[in-house]
Enzyme design. Sequence first.
Site, PDB file in Angstrom:
ATOM      1  N   LYS A  76      48.286  31.045  43.561  1.00 26.40           N
ATOM      2  CA  LYS A  76      47.465  31.908  44.410  1.00 26.40           C
ATOM      3  C   LYS A  76      47.758  31.689  45.895  1.00 26.40           C
ATOM      4  O   LYS A  76      47.424  32.544  46.725  1.00 26.40           O
ATOM      5  CB  LYS A  76      45.981  31.663  44.132  1.00 26.40           C
ATOM      6  CG  LYS A  76      45.522  32.045  42.736  1.00 26.40           C
ATOM      7  CD  LYS A  76      45.427  33.539  42.551  1.00 26.40           C
ATOM      8  CE  LYS A  76      44.775  33.896  41.230  1.00 26.40           C
ATOM      9  NZ  LYS A  76      44.588  35.350  41.056  1.00 26.40           N
ATOM     10  N   ASP A 121      37.485  33.417  40.604  1.00 26.84           N
ATOM     11  CA  ASP A 121      37.270  32.440  39.537  1.00 26.84           C
ATOM     12  C   ASP A 121      37.598  31.038  40.039  1.00 26.84           C
ATOM     13  O   ASP A 121      37.398  30.066  39.323  1.00 26.84           O
ATOM     14  CB  ASP A 121      38.157  32.757  38.331  1.00 26.84           C
ATOM     15  CG  ASP A 121      37.589  33.883  37.478  1.00 26.84           C
ATOM     16  OD1 ASP A 121      36.399  33.816  37.143  1.00 26.84           O
ATOM     17  OD2 ASP A 121      38.335  34.821  37.156  1.00 26.84           O
TER      18      ASP A 121
END
Length: 401
Positions: A76, A121
Amino acid sequence: MLIANPDAKFQAYPDTLKNIMSVEKANESSAWLSQWSRLNHGSTPLHSLPDLATELGIADLLVKDESKRSGLGSFKALGAPIALVRLILREFPEQRFEPHGLLAGQYRSALADFTVISATDGNHGRALAAAAQSVGCRCVIVLHANVSVEREQAIAAYGAEIVRISGNYDESVEDAAALARKNEWRVVSDTSYEGYEDIPRDVMQGYGTIAAEIIETGLAFTHVFLQGGVGGLAAGIASYLWELQGERRPTFIVVEPEQADCLYQSAIAGKAARATGSVDSVMAGLACGETSPLAWRFLQPSVDFFMTIQDHEAVNAMRRLAAGSQRDIPLEAGESAVAGLAGLIRITDSPSLAAEVGIDAQSRILLISTEGATAPGVYAELVGESAMSVRARQQAWLAKA
């Protein structure tokens, strides 16, 4: 469960898609990110696991280890920062900000009142918080009920303001959008929805760095297994490899939790769809209930098979990678990182499934291990030992290699 995608094509990468995401833009993003101080220098490791390949009855198995990308511990770190930079460049064209200067914090005084927000998340929010801290703008992160306290603390450590809700991931996305409208903040999300595609596109484009590094090795693969989620990672990597390799592209297989099967359901419906299960999964980064419509535009014509796995299969795959062997380096891989391996094991355990997807003794397979132990307590509970212990065994293995 596994389903063949009737819409998958082996042909040249379409111009309609190239106008949205391209190798050229991905390489530009990679160049900008190369000077961000929070990323480790150079490519992440691509490990060959010959013992596991032999066990599975294939020619070669290689794992790209994104836990080494940065201190953030996951892939990410490539998406959120580039999306934030491109957003700021669009929002403030008159300022003539320079991308490297933004990530170096050279314009923080001018951006002190600029606020970004996202649901997560865990890993996307952590990467966005780190990028916002580097740039000098404010960051708000919305967390749903199933995000661990460990992941919350990891995000807050980068200066983000945390908002907790009682619902699931998809509800946190809705809450983040509502807060953005109310406060005139900017959403930096990795999933698209109606009227919101530019930023998710930029996030996916950032993931092209992984594919670029794979291409640089000169290695060719017959099959590439990719994690599901909302579809962003799979779209970013598949589109890059498809554009460069055209009709000679590898077979793409996307894997997701059976209770968060939004991409599998999309393949059945022929359009972006919602999951049919509870969504809650030990694979926290893949516990998404709704497919990103933008990602689906790339996945529908490029992914050959969609499959679902059970949580215990992911845990077993974590343990297998952590253990290593005489010829296989021990690897620290988080719950979501091992979806591809779990799917591969399921397929090779079934002669009929292996035949259906074309996996045999000549197959050369690529997996992307997308994260390390980003929630160390959860990792230790699932694997039965700490990530520190696995890393120590890895160093001992390297010393003998």
